[in-house]
Motif scaffolding. Structure first.
Motif, mmCIF file in Angstrom:
data_model
loop_
_atom_site.group_PDB
_atom_site.id
_atom_site.type_symbol
_atom_site.label_atom_id
_atom_site.label_comp_id
_atom_site.label_asym_id
_atom_site.label_seq_id
_atom_site.Cartn_x
_atom_site.Cartn_y
_atom_site.Cartn_z
ATOM 1 N N GLU A 107 -36.754 -34.254 -31.912
ATOM 2 C CA GLU A 107 -37.776 -34.423 -31.600
ATOM 3 C C GLU A 107 -38.917 -33.258 -32.194
ATOM 4 O OE1 GLU A 107 -41.104 -35.490 -28.690
ATOM 5 O OE2 GLU A 107 -39.286 -34.666 -27.090
ATOM 6 N N GLU A 108 -39.378 -33.277 -33.323
ATOM 7 C CA GLU A 108 -40.282 -32.112 -33.795
ATOM 8 C C GLU A 108 -41.171 -31.800 -33.255
ATOM 9 O OE1 GLU A 108 -38.954 -30.667 -38.408
ATOM 10 O OE2 GLU A 108 -41.839 -31.501 -37.785
ATOM 11 N N MET A 109 -41.407 -30.668 -32.912
ATOM 12 C CA MET A 109 -42.556 -29.984 -32.077
ATOM 13 C C MET A 109 -43.419 -29.204 -32.775
ATOM 14 S SD MET A 109 -41.917 -31.040 -27.792
ATOM 15 C CE MET A 109 -40.939 -30.002 -28.326
ATOM 16 N N ARG A 110 -44.279 -29.118 -33.045
ATOM 17 C CA ARG A 110 -45.749 -27.616 -33.983
ATOM 18 C C ARG A 110 -46.395 -27.464 -32.507
ATOM 19 N NH1 ARG A 110 -44.595 -27.080 -39.056
ATOM 20 N NH2 ARG A 110 -43.729 -29.303 -40.300
ATOM 21 N N ASP A 111 -46.774 -25.926 -32.591
ATOM 22 C CA ASP A 111 -46.992 -25.877 -31.010
ATOM 23 C C ASP A 111 -47.421 -24.069 -32.129
ATOM 24 O OD1 ASP A 111 -48.602 -24.874 -29.352
ATOM 25 O OD2 ASP A 111 -46.388 -24.578 -27.981
ATOM 26 N N THR A 112 -48.233 -22.899 -31.613
ATOM 27 C CA THR A 112 -48.584 -21.740 -31.601
ATOM 28 C C THR A 112 -48.125 -21.264 -30.473
ATOM 29 O OG1 THR A 112 -50.954 -22.280 -30.479
ATOM 30 C CG2 THR A 112 -50.741 -22.586 -33.252
ATOM 31 N N VAL A 113 -47.729 -19.847 -30.452
ATOM 32 C CA VAL A 113 -47.692 -19.348 -28.992
ATOM 33 C C VAL A 113 -48.033 -17.460 -29.485
ATOM 34 C CG1 VAL A 113 -45.262 -20.825 -29.202
ATOM 35 C CG2 VAL A 113 -45.198 -18.978 -30.323
ATOM 36 N N SER A 114 -48.545 -16.970 -28.402
ATOM 37 C CA SER A 114 -48.960 -16.118 -27.799
ATOM 38 C C SER A 114 -48.537 -14.764 -29.150
ATOM 39 C CB SER A 114 -49.360 -15.436 -27.084
ATOM 40 O OG SER A 114 -48.644 -15.516 -26.137
ATOM 41 N N SER A 115 -46.692 -14.950 -28.383
ATOM 42 C CA SER A 115 -45.496 -14.545 -29.151
ATOM 43 C C SER A 115 -44.466 -14.638 -29.719
ATOM 44 C CB SER A 115 -45.312 -13.350 -28.708
ATOM 45 O OG SER A 115 -44.408 -12.967 -26.999
ATOM 46 N N LEU A 116 -43.625 -14.777 -29.725
ATOM 47 C CA LEU A 116 -41.909 -15.163 -29.763
ATOM 48 C C LEU A 116 -41.137 -15.489 -28.303
ATOM 49 C CD1 LEU A 116 -41.446 -14.886 -33.668
ATOM 50 C CD2 LEU A 116 -42.344 -16.474 -32.352
ATOM 51 N N ARG A 117 -42.040 -14.658 -27.489
ATOM 52 C CA ARG A 117 -40.788 -14.116 -26.137
ATOM 53 C C ARG A 117 -40.430 -15.367 -25.711
ATOM 54 N NH1 ARG A 117 -42.883 -10.774 -21.721
ATOM 55 N NH2 ARG A 117 -42.869 -12.268 -20.990
#
Length: 265
Positions: free
Chosen positions: A180-190
């Motif tokens: 499944e594909e999930m789209r999100d936003t994150v504060s960093s690529l940590r």
């Protein structure tokens, strides 16, 4: 550098040292005797360690190929090439054979049923590659050294009787990978931030999971929540499955990074 020093430098634990020592032996055999030589099946983690060990030993990447029976196979062997064998012709010297175990579909056999049956017959995991289970048959990639025995003696798995036959590699039935594909936003690529999305965990719980040593990035253990991921990285965790960071997009007005994660089901 001798074998013991190489293994020490790699930091291999007791469980992996014997396997990795055999990898070096196979590479040396192909080099000295100028004949094809191959390892047993390796898990993705073991393959990464083996390739790092070979790099440290000075073995060039074009001196061997990874073969699993089909493109995208999880478990593979390393086939070391003599001078007279090109990589594109390696499959002609492959020790892989392909078996199909048919059964009545009402038994609903699983990967665990087949693996348990094989282990019960004394077949060690290193002799068996991927097990591709369908509704009424399972295709297996195995080493030549155990194929004849299985063709003659393997009659059941779970409560089901089996009919086992050999098939050409091109006839393998490869199940479609479910994801499944999930789209999100994150504060960093940590790692902890992206793992929070990929594993559907609170960020604090994702960080704790990473620090516990249960998370791998590209099949290498990673215990640092602040490890920065890159597009294409694969993250796995025992008990939580795996996901791939397939796309890193732009930054939103609030300074967050848009990402796309492919989670394998």
């Amino acid at each position: 550098m001798d074998k013991t020093k190489l293994l020490d430098k790699l930091g291999a634990d007791k469980e992996d040292r014997l396997l990795l020592a055999k990898v070096l032996d196979r590479a040396e055999q192909a080099r000295i005797r100028n004949i094809p030589s191959s390892t047993d099946f390796l898990s993705p983690q073991q393959r990464v360690m083996a390739q790092e060990l070979l790099r440290m030993a000075g073995t060039p990447e074009n001196a061997y190929v990874a073969l699993g029976g089909y493109e995208g196979a999880e478990r593979t062997i390393l086939l070391f090439l003599p001078d007279w064998l090109e990589a594109e012709d390696a499959e002609s010297q492959s020790p892989l054979r392909f078996l199909r175990a048919s059964f009545r579909r009402e038994y609903h056999l699983t990967h665990r049923d087949f693996l348990g049956s094989l282990m019960g017959m004394g077949i060690v995991r290193e002799k068996v590659g991927d097990i591709l289970v369908g509704e009424d048959e399972a295709d297996l990639i195995v080493l030549d050294s155990v194929a004849s025995f299985l063709l003659e003696s393997w009659i059941s798995a779970g409560r089901a009787k089996l009919t086992v036959s050999e098939i050409p590699g091109e006839y393998l039935h490869i199940p479609q990978v479910r994801c499944e594909e999930m789209r999100d936003t994150v504060s960093s690529l940590r790692l902890d931030a992206v793992a929070s999305t990929g594993f559907r965990l609170a960020r604090g719980k994702a960080a704790a999971l990473i620090e516990s040593g249960k998370v791998q990035v590209n099949w290498r253990e990673c215990t640092k929540p602040d490890h920065l991921l890159a597009e294409g990285d694969t993250v796995s965790a025992r008990g939580f499955g795996k996901f791939e960071l397939t796309e890193v997009g732009g930054t939103t007005k609030k300074g967050r990074i848009s990402i796309v994660v492919k989670r394998f089901i």
